[in-house]
Design a protein around this motif. Sequence first.
Motif, PDB file in Angstrom:
ATOM      1  N   ALA A  57      -4.202   1.575   3.055  1.00 53.13           N
ATOM      2  CA  ALA A  57      -4.394   1.088   1.692  1.00 53.13           C
ATOM      3  C   ALA A  57      -4.004  -0.386   1.586  1.00 53.13           C
ATOM      4  O   ALA A  57      -4.719  -1.184   0.974  1.00 53.13           O
ATOM      5  N   ALA A  58      -2.880  -0.747   2.188  1.00 50.55           N
ATOM      6  CA  ALA A  58      -2.433  -2.147   2.152  1.00 50.55           C
ATOM      7  C   ALA A  58      -3.452  -3.056   2.831  1.00 50.55           C
ATOM      8  O   ALA A  58      -3.834  -4.099   2.286  1.00 50.55           O
ATOM      9  N   GLY A  66       0.840  -1.195   0.000  1.00 51.45           N
ATOM     10  CA  GLY A  66       0.000   0.000   0.000  1.00 51.45           C
ATOM     11  C   GLY A  66       0.870   1.237   0.000  1.00 51.45           C
ATOM     12  O   GLY A  66       1.934   1.262   0.633  1.00 51.45           O
ATOM     13  N   ALA A  97      -1.507  -1.019  -4.026  1.00 51.49           N
ATOM     14  CA  ALA A  97      -2.740  -0.307  -3.689  1.00 51.49           C
ATOM     15  C   ALA A  97      -2.429   1.131  -3.311  1.00 51.49           C
ATOM     16  O   ALA A  97      -1.376   1.418  -2.730  1.00 51.49           O
ATOM     17  N   ALA A  98      -3.357   2.018  -3.635  1.00 49.73           N
ATOM     18  CA  ALA A  98      -3.218   3.442  -3.316  1.00 49.73           C
ATOM     19  C   ALA A  98      -4.611   4.064  -3.276  1.00 49.73           C
ATOM     20  O   ALA A  98      -5.577   3.488  -3.792  1.00 49.73           O
ATOM     21  N   ALA A 107      -6.875  -3.266   0.863  1.00 49.29           N
ATOM     22  CA  ALA A 107      -6.770  -4.033  -0.383  1.00 49.29           C
ATOM     23  C   ALA A 107      -6.515  -5.522  -0.141  1.00 49.29           C
ATOM     24  O   ALA A 107      -6.884  -6.346  -0.975  1.00 49.29           O
ATOM     25  N   ALA A 136      -0.577   4.621   3.670  1.00 47.82           N
ATOM     26  CA  ALA A 136       0.057   3.409   3.139  1.00 47.82           C
ATOM     27  C   ALA A 136      -0.441   2.168   3.873  1.00 47.82           C
ATOM     28  O   ALA A 136      -0.795   1.158   3.244  1.00 47.82           O
ATOM     29  N   CYS A 186       5.318   3.395   1.974  1.00 46.93           N
ATOM     30  CA  CYS A 186       4.833   2.087   1.549  1.00 46.93           C
ATOM     31  C   CYS A 186       4.767   1.167   2.761  1.00 46.93           C
ATOM     32  O   CYS A 186       5.689   1.152   3.583  1.00 46.93           O
ATOM     33  N   VAL A 203      -8.133   2.273  -3.721  1.00 50.87           N
ATOM     34  CA  VAL A 203      -8.847   2.199  -2.442  1.00 50.87           C
ATOM     35  C   VAL A 203      -9.663   3.480  -2.251  1.00 50.87           C
ATOM     36  O   VAL A 203      -9.133   4.582  -2.372  1.00 50.87           O
ATOM     37  N   ARG A 211       4.614   1.371   7.670  1.00 50.19           N
ATOM     38  CA  ARG A 211       5.050   2.204   6.556  1.00 50.19           C
ATOM     39  C   ARG A 211       6.549   2.483   6.599  1.00 50.19           C
ATOM     40  O   ARG A 211       7.144   2.626   7.664  1.00 50.19           O
TER      41      ARG A 211
END
Length: 126
Positions: free
Chosen positions: A93-94, A10, A40-41, A97, A90, A118, A63, A108
């Motif tokens: 999103a991770a 993410g 994913a973002a 998803a 991040a 990330c 996302v 992150r």
Amino acid sequence: MERRAVIVAGFGFRAAADVAACKAALALAQSGHPAVTALAAPDDKAALLAPLAAALDLPLIAVTPEMLRSITTPTCSRFSLEARGTGSVAEAAALAAAGPDAWLLTRRHVSPNRMATCAIAQGTAA
């Protein structure tokens, strides 16, 4: 129905970020973890990751803001809370998803130029 592991990277990033910043953040987060199976973002910024997803031959998951806000993250950035309603874009999103049973493999990681973050989550998909 058999379920398979998914490993999602993410991303969160500033408007001025570029693909190189995202790639650097991914490299830092990926170190020592299984290979990612998707990126994913946030949906309004996912297009920036399209070249990286294509280069890595990975799906890109956009996302929604609602999904981001529904995730509680271990990192709690005041900026992220104010801008997106979650402590880490991040991480959220991770996790979003990777599915409802997802967990973070790594919190992150920040790119050296501080433009992108990330995090990597693992979950299962049907």
